[in-house]
Design a protein around this motif. Sequence first.
Motif, short mmCIF file in Angstrom:
data_model
loop_
_atom_site.label_atom_id
_atom_site.label_comp_id
_atom_site.label_asym_id
_atom_site.label_seq_id
_atom_site.Cartn_x
_atom_site.Cartn_y
_atom_site.Cartn_z
N ASP A 189 0.59 -6.34 4.47
CA ASP A 189 0.44 -5.00 4.50
C ASP A 189 -0.35 -4.77 6.03
O ASP A 189 -1.50 -5.48 6.16
CB ASP A 189 -0.26 -4.28 3.50
N LYS A 221 0.68 -0.94 0.01
CA LYS A 221 -0.04 0.19 -0.01
C LYS A 221 0.67 1.15 0.06
O LYS A 221 1.88 1.39 0.63
CB LYS A 221 -0.94 0.06 1.34
N ASP A 247 -0.65 4.65 0.49
CA ASP A 247 -1.59 5.61 0.79
C ASP A 247 -1.07 6.49 2.24
O ASP A 247 -2.02 7.28 2.61
CB ASP A 247 -2.84 4.91 1.19
#
Length: 511
Positions: A472, A254, A256
């Motif tokens: 993750d 990820k 973000d």
Amino acid sequence: MKALSGWLEGRRGWATAFAAGLLSAAGFEPIGWWPLTIAAFAILAELLLRTPSLKGAAALGWFFGLGQFLLGLNWIATAFSYQDAMPAWLGWVGVVLLSIYLAAYPALAALGAKWAGRDKTPALIFALAGAWAIGEFLRGTLFTGFAWNPVAVALVDMGSFKLVPWVGTYGLSVVAVLIAGICWLVARRTYLFAFLILAFIGTLGILPSPRLLPPGNTVQLTIVQPNIDQADKWRPGFDSVAAERLLTLSNAGKDDGPRIILWPEAAVTDPLEDERTRAAGAVAFERARAVRALGDDDVLITGGIALQSADGIGVGGATNSIFALSPDGRITGRYDKSHLVPYGEYLPMRALLEPIGLSRLAPGAFDFSAGPGPENLDIPGIGLVGMQICYEIIFPGAVIDRDARPRFLFNPSNDAWFGSFGPPQHLAQARLRAAEEAIPIIRATPTGISAVIDARGQILDSLPWREAGIIDSELPWVGAPTLFSRLGNWLSMAFALLLFMTGVALRRLAR
């Protein structure tokens, strides 16, 4: 004829103790049949009751330990298959010799239990529970220590983690032997003491779990397991293949927000730090290659090697290290492994052993240097992160800086050496450390088992053995300091000594 009968009885007892020791190791990972461990200790208690002498008790304990270590430590032999300088069969010789030595501690425990309990059934089982844990502590401490597979690991999936913050791993070993004692006493129809032990363990079971502390911020982790075999890891030219695999997997995580990307022990095989003047360009290249997957606010924490040089020309030594790298390739923190593995990272008595053809198992002509002990790295956006490389995580009470409690422990490891038995056993012991200290532990290994372990010892996510991938995950909450985190192994040993002295007192009362 009577002497011959006694001679046969002694050897039958030793064979039974050896078989019971093998049975006890079947409760450890990856087999995990914990009732067999309980049954094995009940058999040992019966054998100790029947033997008339302290010498016989010590022999029974030694044969029991020999069986347990031969099966439980079979993974050590696998490591020799990766070392060209020594024949693979030497690995099994090493397992046997190590087991012969380690069995001295169960022998000592059995001797102490027989001395304290004699032929009194309740006294014997209390003394055995205490003596066994004391023997495990000595095994994990003396001569650099080898704390692998305390009997407590057989209980890791039995809901036993509630006890660990209060009594520690060695205290949980006490409980494991007491559970065996319940079965043994019931078989002998000593129901009152079986009930009293059950009530005692039940009382421990209602102790509260550590309180979890909400974090001030969310931390995103990407744990990378590249599935790089030990046979390939140090192969000339494979470093570029490994680098691309690590990069590809890291990019798959990820993206973000700020991430901490976590790579295994020695994920970068060429030095990330080198004191030799001529090595500056190579070091800069390795750092730049390692951080290609990082965003502007990311941090890479990876295992690697640092080389030392007294004169700036020759190599004077090396450290097995963890590096924190910023996106521009700067080292923002470094931890050097403290508890080194004999024959793996240094060769004891090198001047004597090297001329006869023995070498250490990890590649290299010189020994690794030891770091100062448990330390934290201060990672921007997180705070203090504790570091324990591979083998270091197996030592109860010796994994964190008690003056500066970290937010989590990072345990990069290289379990690719150790076949199918070593990795799950290693993971089970990491879970015990998490529960003892109420601190999450994050494991990253090249071939598995990588995992996210919460502050109560539970596995939140993991990657199987021999499978490439990433995890993750958000960083789990840390727990409030436990009783064990404050007192360490003093707590466990006080508990074990209390049980041992209870055995002494019961024997004297019965007399």
